[in-house]
Design a protein around this motif. Sequence first.
Motif, PDB file in Angstrom:
ATOM      1  N   ALA A 174     147.750 -53.169 -66.946  1.00  0.00           N
ATOM      2  CA  ALA A 174     147.460 -54.615 -67.472  1.00  0.00           C
ATOM      3  C   ALA A 174     148.085 -54.740 -68.503  1.00  0.00           C
TER       4      ALA A 174
ATOM      5  N   THR B 205     151.714 -55.803 -67.543  1.00  0.00           N
ATOM      6  CA  THR B 205     151.789 -56.958 -66.555  1.00  0.00           C
ATOM      7  C   THR B 205     151.694 -58.256 -67.585  1.00  0.00           C
ATOM      8  N   LEU B 206     150.696 -58.355 -68.424  1.00  0.00           N
ATOM      9  CA  LEU B 206     150.133 -59.190 -69.213  1.00  0.00           C
ATOM     10  C   LEU B 206     151.087 -59.469 -70.551  1.00  0.00           C
TER      11      LEU B 206
ATOM     12  N   PHE C  29     145.567 -54.133 -58.795  1.00  0.00           N
ATOM     13  CA  PHE C  29     144.693 -55.292 -59.325  1.00  0.00           C
ATOM     14  C   PHE C  29     143.866 -55.701 -57.951  1.00  0.00           C
TER      15      PHE C  29
ATOM     16  N   GLN D 260     141.848 -58.741 -58.940  1.00  0.00           N
ATOM     17  CA  GLN D 260     141.802 -59.620 -59.831  1.00  0.00           C
ATOM     18  C   GLN D 260     142.524 -59.650 -60.958  1.00  0.00           C
ATOM     19  N   LYS D 261     143.220 -60.536 -61.452  1.00  0.00           N
ATOM     20  CA  LYS D 261     143.516 -60.458 -62.826  1.00  0.00           C
ATOM     21  C   LYS D 261     143.651 -61.862 -63.693  1.00  0.00           C
ATOM     22  N   ARG D 262     143.025 -62.164 -64.632  1.00  0.00           N
ATOM     23  CA  ARG D 262     143.195 -63.169 -65.636  1.00  0.00           C
ATOM     24  C   ARG D 262     143.616 -62.691 -66.855  1.00  0.00           C
TER      25      ARG D 262
ATOM     26  N   CYS E  72     140.251 -58.137 -65.850  1.00  0.00           N
ATOM     27  CA  CYS E  72     140.884 -58.019 -64.896  1.00  0.00           C
ATOM     28  C   CYS E  72     139.828 -56.796 -63.920  1.00  0.00           C
ATOM     29  N   LYS E  73     140.115 -56.997 -62.800  1.00  0.00           N
ATOM     30  CA  LYS E  73     139.415 -56.058 -61.844  1.00  0.00           C
ATOM     31  C   LYS E  73     140.187 -55.014 -61.294  1.00  0.00           C
ATOM     32  N   PHE E  74     139.869 -54.076 -61.086  1.00  0.00           N
ATOM     33  CA  PHE E  74     140.977 -52.960 -60.390  1.00  0.00           C
ATOM     34  C   PHE E  74     140.384 -51.976 -59.285  1.00  0.00           C
TER      35      PHE E  74
ATOM     36  N   THR F 124     136.111 -53.154 -63.730  1.00  0.00           N
ATOM     37  CA  THR F 124     136.352 -54.323 -64.494  1.00  0.00           C
ATOM     38  C   THR F 124     136.564 -53.882 -65.796  1.00  0.00           C
TER      39      THR F 124
END
Length: 149
Positions: free
Chosen positions: A74, A77-78, A113, A115-117, A121-123, A140
């Motif tokens: 994360a 990535t972010l 991932f 889902q990622k925001r 993030c959900k993994f 999450t």
Amino acid sequence: APAYDIVQILNVLPHRYPLLLVDRVNSLVIGEEIHAVKAVSFNEQFFQGPFPGRPIMPGVLQIEALAQAAAILAIETLELAGSGKLVYFMAIEEAKFRSPVEPGCLLDLNVGFVQKRARVCKFWGKASVEGKVTCEVQFTAMVADPPEG
């Protein structure tokens, strides 16, 4: 795919001994997944208590190791490295423990991932030893500022 040694891991994660549970990153695909490794040694502090005569890594620490690998994924990535932001657990779902983890093994940590925001993030995570799954989980996490103090 970049690999990280322990120095690079220490630059990304705030965790330190005795709770740093990622020793190496073998590969990291930004925005997708990470493969990290925890070298499990009999000298680990957690082997002193739970199962006298049969040292087994507690399942909750397998999940923590997966979460630390997810935090590296994360943060990279972010693009949060050096920002002081932390990655906190929000939820742990569907945790399944398949096989014990004993001293002397390399625990493979595969996380990706779901889902990622920007802040949540959900993994998915899967830990294994020599290809045999030891733990599977979905979790999450949220990105937040460190506590004031």
